[in-house]
Design a protein around this motif. Structure first.
Motif, mmCIF file in Angstrom:
data_model
loop_
_atom_site.group_PDB
_atom_site.id
_atom_site.type_symbol
_atom_site.label_atom_id
_atom_site.label_comp_id
_atom_site.label_asym_id
_atom_site.label_seq_id
_atom_site.Cartn_x
_atom_site.Cartn_y
_atom_site.Cartn_z
ATOM 1 N N ARG A 211 0.844 -1.203 0.000
ATOM 2 C CA ARG A 211 0.000 0.000 0.000
ATOM 3 C C ARG A 211 0.873 1.244 0.000
ATOM 4 N NH1 ARG A 211 -2.170 3.632 3.603
ATOM 5 N NH2 ARG A 211 -4.231 4.468 3.027
ATOM 6 N N GLU B 228 -1.578 9.424 -2.256
ATOM 7 C CA GLU B 228 -2.486 8.855 -1.246
ATOM 8 C C GLU B 228 -3.944 8.970 -1.654
ATOM 9 O OE1 GLU B 228 -2.924 8.728 3.604
ATOM 10 O OE2 GLU B 228 -1.620 10.219 2.648
ATOM 11 N N ILE C 111 1.082 4.154 -2.856
ATOM 12 C CA ILE C 111 0.826 5.556 -2.512
ATOM 13 C C ILE C 111 2.005 6.434 -2.919
ATOM 14 C CG2 ILE C 111 0.622 7.129 -0.549
ATOM 15 C CD1 ILE C 111 -1.201 5.051 0.758
#
Length: 582
Positions: A8, A17, A12
């Motif tokens: 993740r 984000e 990002i």
């Protein structure tokens, strides 16, 4: 080692984000929502640039969100497209979700990123009406061309009793027959070249060598195969739709009918998913018993494969020997489970009943007798000159090609890629057993058969260890979500009687959530992806089967070969149409 948090964070860092929303799931798989505008870039990054390469497109499916009540924190969505990617070294999975609100719902195609995306996108359009912009030939794949509606939408009926009785008057029959007429231009096929006219050969849907209700239209230049169009869906029964109308317990017998040669192997990923969802720990005796029964079914499935494989290339005798051997295993299954092909023996939390008295004697007798038979089959069938000449070098592929097409199980291992989920990410207690992972060298029809023959020897090793180390204790978890109160107490007080009645008739109320159970099935990776909306039935049941991915490879594997070679290729894939069509 990359963790869900790491991937993740990596995404990002690359895309920002605001590009992702994280969803918690019961199985702990990283599940990220993103926009349709970023979809292709994110998927291409995960495949080609991420620190762990997610090389395999494992599955694409859709969830009709319009009737779902528990969606706290999730993006607004009428239909959600779910992309499931798999990294093999190390084993990692990731789900990428895209929320769609328009009508028709639309998302870019990724058929140019992964070869196997073609069929998965066609299935998603057929079942849900999701359009994949840029797909080379978006058309029905499981339903007839004349079908109206999209069956896995929530507003589509689930039972035949909800519509008028079926009828097929002559004029309607003519429409249906015309719809099945093959038009090469619709598949990008030319009817002729500058110096020859091509022939189109229809194989099936009831030809013995296509192993069931399956059709292949072959484009021929003389005797050479230029192209092929596999046509599936003749055996589609709506197994996923059934999962939305049955209670959690009563759906278990339906799973047996998917890969109907795999028996309890179909039940295992379903009950594993439910056990993760409910936090149920399976007792050791049930865990070892499950492994033993799964490996016995693996032996039976591979025996049927080997017999029919040899028969398809011209050898008649082996299939009679191997069917006789299968009966010995069926006798064991029947003695333990009460049924032979479709035992419905596993339960959420364990098994339906304990192993019967004397089970070990029948298993031991088979283990002492069977290895010599395998040696004989290898000498008689696989070292036979006819088998070698008909199958070596036919339908060969590399590990990279196999992964790109989503091939798993013996199809992948025959290429020389030593990857078995039971070893790479052990489940159901497989880490407690010693066995080897057989591989081939050429990835051709011969290697696919030899890998399966050797896998039977390894299954014998595993079953022998189960026999020698079967634990005592309970055969089912004493958990309120899977075990009703003792029946003898139901006549003592009304509360116990009511609890028993509700547990048996409706089953447990499963909290909202999502979970997947994945196993190394008889033919490759098999999994159930379950979505609960907090009720007594599944909101969405996705069945990912290996045969669906493998049949899509036929045009690739057969190009440049001849029709007899195509028969060998089809036989070497080892599929059953219930596993393809579901």
């Amino acid at each position: 080692m990359l963790t869900p948090t790491d991937i993740r964070a990596e995404l990002i860092t690359r895309f920002g984000e605001s590009a992702f929303l994280t969803q918690a799931t019961a199985d702990g798989l990283p599940t990220l929502w993103t926009g349709a505008d970023l979809l292709r870039d994110v998927l291409a990054y995960l495949k080609r640039e991420a620190s762990v390469a997610y090389l395999m497109l494992y599955d694409i499916t859709v969830i009709d969100e319009r009737a779902r009540e528990h969606r706290d924190g999730l993006p607004a969505s009428n239909f959600t497209v779910v992309y499931h990617l798999l990294a093999l070294e190390p084993v990692r999975e990731i789900r990428l979700k895209v929320a769609l609100t328009g009508e028709p719902p639309s998302v870019p195609s990724i058929a140019d990123l992964w070869s196997n995306a073609n069929w998965y996108e066609r299935e998603a359009w057929d079942m849900f009406g999701v359009t994949f912009e840029g797909h080379p030939n978006l058309r029905r794949i499981l339903m007839p061309p004349t079908w109206e509606g999209h069956p896995l939408r929530k507003d589509h009926y689930a039972r035949a009793t909800e519509v008028d009785p079926f009828s097929l008057p002559p004029e309607r029959m003519q429409v249906e027959e015309d719809a099945l007429h093959f038009k090469p231009e619709e598949w990008g096929m030319a009817r002729e070249s500058a110096d020859s006219e091509f022939m189109f050969l229809n194989l099936g849907p009831n030809h013995p060598s296509v192993h069931g209700v399956f059709r292949v239209v072959v484009q021929l230049d003389g005797e050479e195969i230029l192209g092929a169009v596999p046509d599936i869906g003749y055996h589609h029964r709506g197994a996923e739709k059934m999962g939305e109308r049955q209670s959690w317990h009563t759906y278990i017998p339906y799973t047996d009918r998917v890969d109907y040669l795999g028996g309890v192997m179909n039940e295992l990923p379903y009950v594993m998913a439910m056990e993760q969802m409910l936090g149920i720990e399976v007792p050791p005796r049930a865990r070892v018993s499950r492994v033993m029964l799964c490996e016995l079914f693996r032996i039976m499935s591979h025996l049927l494969f080997l017999g029919t494989f040899i028969q398809d290339i011209g050898g008649m005798s082996p299939i009679f020997y191997m069917f006789t051997d299968r009966q010995k295993v069926y006798d064991i299954i029947e003695a333990i489970c009460g049924f032979r092909m479709h035992p419905a023996y596993f339960r959420i939390g364990g098994m339906a009943m304990d192993l019967p008295e004397g089970w070990d004697r029948k298993v031991r007798e088979f283990l002492d007798w069977f290895p010599e038979r395998l040696d004989e089959y290898e000498r008689m069938a696989m070292r036979n000159d006819l088998t070698i000449r008909r199958t070596r070098g036919i339908g060969a592929m590399t590990p990279e090609e196999a992964i790109d097409w989503g091939a798993t199980g013996p199809m992948l291992r025959a290429t020389g890629y030593r990857w078995d989920l039971r070893k790479e990410r052990p489940y159901a207690g497989y880490d407690e057993f010693e066995f080897d992972v057989p591989v081939g060298t050429r990835g051709d029809c011969y290697d696919r058969a030899m890998v399966r023959l050797e896998e039977m020897r390894q299954s014998v090793r595993i079953v022998r260890q189960c026999l020698a180390n079967m634990p005592g204790g309970e055969y089912k978890s004493d958990h309120r979500m899977t075990t009703p109160p003792p029946k003898e107490r139901t006549m003592q007080d009304i509360e116990t009687l009511i609890a028993h009645f509700l547990t048996v008739s409706w089953g447990p109320v499963v909290p909202p959530g999502e979970c997947e159970g994945m196993v190394e099935g008889t033919k490759g990776l098999n999994s159930y992806y379950i979505t609960s909306d907090g009720g007594t039935m599944s909101y969405r049941t996705r069945i990912r089967t290996p045969s669906f991915a493998h049949l899509q490879m036929i045009p690739f594997l057969s190009r440049g070969h001849m029709v007899p070679d195509l028969i060998a290729i089809i036989a070497s894939i080892d599929f059953v149409m219930a596993d393809v069509d579901r």
